[in-house]
Structures are given as C-alpha cells and as structure tokens.
Design a protein around this motif. Structure first.
Motif, mmCIF file in Angstrom:
data_model
loop_
_atom_site.group_PDB
_atom_site.id
_atom_site.type_symbol
_atom_site.label_atom_id
_atom_site.label_comp_id
_atom_site.label_asym_id
_atom_site.label_seq_id
_atom_site.Cartn_x
_atom_site.Cartn_y
_atom_site.Cartn_z
ATOM 1 N N ASN A 43 32.274 0.404 62.494
ATOM 2 C CA ASN A 43 33.471 1.219 62.746
ATOM 3 C C ASN A 43 34.682 0.701 61.979
ATOM 4 N N GLY B 102 35.010 6.481 64.259
ATOM 5 C CA GLY B 102 34.281 5.910 65.384
ATOM 6 C C GLY B 102 33.097 6.765 65.794
ATOM 7 N N VAL C 291 34.977 2.873 69.735
ATOM 8 C CA VAL C 291 34.660 4.241 69.331
ATOM 9 C C VAL C 291 35.790 5.182 69.723
#
Length: 373
Positions: free
Chosen positions: A332, A185, A308
């Motif tokens: 991600n 992330g 994240v």
C-alpha cells in the motif's frame, strides 16, 4: 385372533412396546442427541470455533485500538513552519481543548504530503496579522471535525470577545482527497485477496477432487507446478490494476502522477508475494473449510493494520515496526507513493524488499511442505 396376539405377547413377555419406548425416552431426546453431536463436530473443527468466537473479538480489539477513545489521538494536525507557528502551538496548549489535539510543526511540503496520505486531518498555516489559514477536505468527516475543533481551540485561547481572524480553504482537488488515499489501498487489498483466494482456494479444491493426485505420475516437477500457479497471478494483476486505476481517473478525476510501468511493476511484485503466501497456506490443507480459515487468519491482521481504509499512524508507535513489516503495508505504501507522489521504483526499494522476502520465503516453505494428496 392372530392380529391381536403380538401386542399381548410383548406385554406378557415384559418387552416394552414402541409407544412405551417413546414415552420413556422423552420428546426432546432426539434433539439432545443431535445437539450433542453438532457440538462435538464443532470441537473437532477448531477453525469453525475460531470464526464463531475468536474472530469477532480480535476484530473488535483491532478496530478498538485504532479508534480508541483517547482525546490525544482524536485530532492530528500539521502546522506549517514559519512565523507564528510556535504561537499557534502555544495557543492550542492554552486552550481547554488541548488534550484532544495533537499538533506537529512541519514545512509546507511535508504538511501537504502528510495530509494527502491521511496522517493529518487538518493543515494550519499562520497568516498575516496573527490569523490562521485552515486547509481541510470537506469529504473527510475527520477533517471537518478537526477544522471545527482547532478553530474553537484557537478562538478560545485568543478570547471570544476579540476573536482572531481565520480563513478556510477546502482541499478537494485531486490528490488531496480521501478517495485518492483510498483507491491505492483498495488496489493493494484486491491484489492480496485475489492472489491468496485464487491460488489457495483453487489448490485445495484440486486436492479435494483428486486432480493433484494425477500429477504425481507425470514428469512435472513440484517447483514448476507451484511456480506456474504463482505466475498466473501476473496476467490478472495487470487487469486488476488497470481497471481500478482507470475507474478512479474516470469516475473521480484521480491524478496518477507516477509512471504506469512503475505502478505495474510494484503491483506485480505484490501479486507474486501474496501468491507465495497463498501457496504456503494451501500446501497441506485438505478441506475448503480449513483453507478458508487459514487464509482469513493470514489476511485479518493486514485488513486491520495495513492502512487500507485509514492511516496506520493511528496505532501506537510501539507497534509501528510490526505494521510496516506486513506485506500489505509495504504494498500500500509503495502504491500510494508511486500513484500519488510519482515516486520512482528505486525509491521504493525498502518496501519492495519486504514484499520479496515474504514471497520468497513463503514459496520455499510451500515447496518443502507441499503434498499432492
């Protein structure tokens, strides 16, 4: 004498002296005028008003939705399918803590994958003799909390006088820890920040210093100039990916299960996608303050929603399609699948398509709207 006549002349002519003028206007007159001028400047710069007033509210709203105090969303667990799995679900439903636990029955591989990717805080596997085995990460506070809460719920459902037998296994090996979830992330966020700030900020800085104006008289095409700026991120991208992953391997013994070439290609597509967004935001901005506000407006939803620091599964199901359509979410997810699961490049085609669409459309719009001055 002549030196005493000017004050007398002013007094006789009815014109106020300097001292009388100060007394009439008041001690705070200058302050009030300066304050009014500053407020008018604020009104003429809406990006300043946004960051002063709107940004804290939007940030609080986004994080408030993610961590809202609804018991059903506080603890998410996976129960390994098999004999005793439905009994565990029934016991949780009978316990006083049932409203604070959300249980999903999955096979062992899906439960382990969901725990590794942050979708579940705890894995519960039925053991022999009516007992249960807990798998949790002591480095994750929410995992420790889930372990204690689920154990209390099952013990309460079974009766505290004759508690059920349980065992606990800490999943602290590489691949299942929070740090393993976090590093991909951070890598995606760093690629986004570097591409958008590096290109957007630099482009507006060149425009302010009249450097772009000098290119108008050259035979260089606009598309070549913008494409060169976007492509420059690829070189830095390789360094960024390598440094962060090597740091994770050396400092935290992180396991990189995927091919390094696949990871680099995913990072390259992500860097180009955000480079296109950076070009678009800077295509017409004239001031550093303006481009700073625009870049933050673009990135703020992705800071909050794209997983994240925590899994985006925390957000309501109704906004999940919006979240998955964001370029940072796609990046991600593709990085985590490649790094933590060893997924191939072909298996990430859907996420890479999202990145390609964002980057391609942004570049075409930037090419159309870009101006040198």
């Amino acid at each position: 004498m002549a030196v005493s006549e000017p004050p007398l002349h002013h007094a006789q002519s009815g014109k106020p002296s300097l001292g009388r003028s100060v007394r009439q206007t008041g001690r705070w007159s200058g302050y009030r005028h300066l304050l009014g001028a500053r407020l008018r400047e604020l009104w003429r710069e809406p990006e300043v008003a946004f960051w002063v007033f709107a940004f804290p509210i939007l940030l609080a709203l986004g994080l408030g939705v993610a961590f809202r105090n609804k018991p059903a969303d506080m603890t998410s667990i996976a129960i390994v399918a098999g004999p005793g799995a439905q009994d565990a679900v029934a016991m949780i439903q009978r316990s006083p803590l049932k409203s604070s636990i959300r249980a999903s029955v999955l096979n062992a591989s899906e439960a382990a994958k969901g725990f590794r990717l942050g979708k579940f805080d705890l894995v519960v596997e039925p053991a022999g003799g009516g007992g249960f085995e807990y798998r949790y990460d002591p480095a994750r506070p929410e995992s420790v909390l889930a372990h204690n809460e689920v154990d209390d719920a099952l013990q309460a459902a079974a009766g505290r006088q004759n508690p059920i037998r349980t065992t606990s296994i800490t999943l602290s090996e590489p691949g299942s820890r929070y740090i393993d979830f976090l590093i991909p992330g951070l890598l995606g966020m760093n690629l986004m920040n570097a591409a958008m700030w590096g290109i957007g900020f630099g482009l507006v800085d060149m425009r302010q210093r009249k450097l772009l104006k000098r290119f108008v008289g050259t035979p260089m095409r606009r598309s070549d100039f913008l494409l060169a700026l976007a492509s420059s991120r690829l070189i830095l991208m390789v360094v960024e990916v390598g440094i962060l992953l090597v740091f994770g391997v050396l400092a935290f013994h992180m396991r990189v299960l995927g091919s390094w070439s696949t990871i680099v290609l995913v990072g390259a597509i992500g860097a180009l996608s955000f480079a296109g967004l950076g070009l678009l935001t800077a295509s017409r901005a004239q001031k550093i303050e303006t481009i700073s506000g625009l870049i933050n407006v673009v990135m703020m939803p992705m800071w909050i929603f794209s997983g994240v620091f925590f899994s985006y599964e925390r957000f309501p199901a109704m906004i999940q399609p919006f979240i998955k359509a964001l370029p940072l979410t796609a990046l991600n997810d593709a990085l985590r699948a490649s790094i933590l699961e060893g997924a191939s490049l072909a298996s990430q085609s859907g996420r890479l398509l999202v990145l390609a669409v964002w980057g391609g459309v942004s570049f075409l719009l930037a090419l159309r709207w870009f101006r040198w001055t």
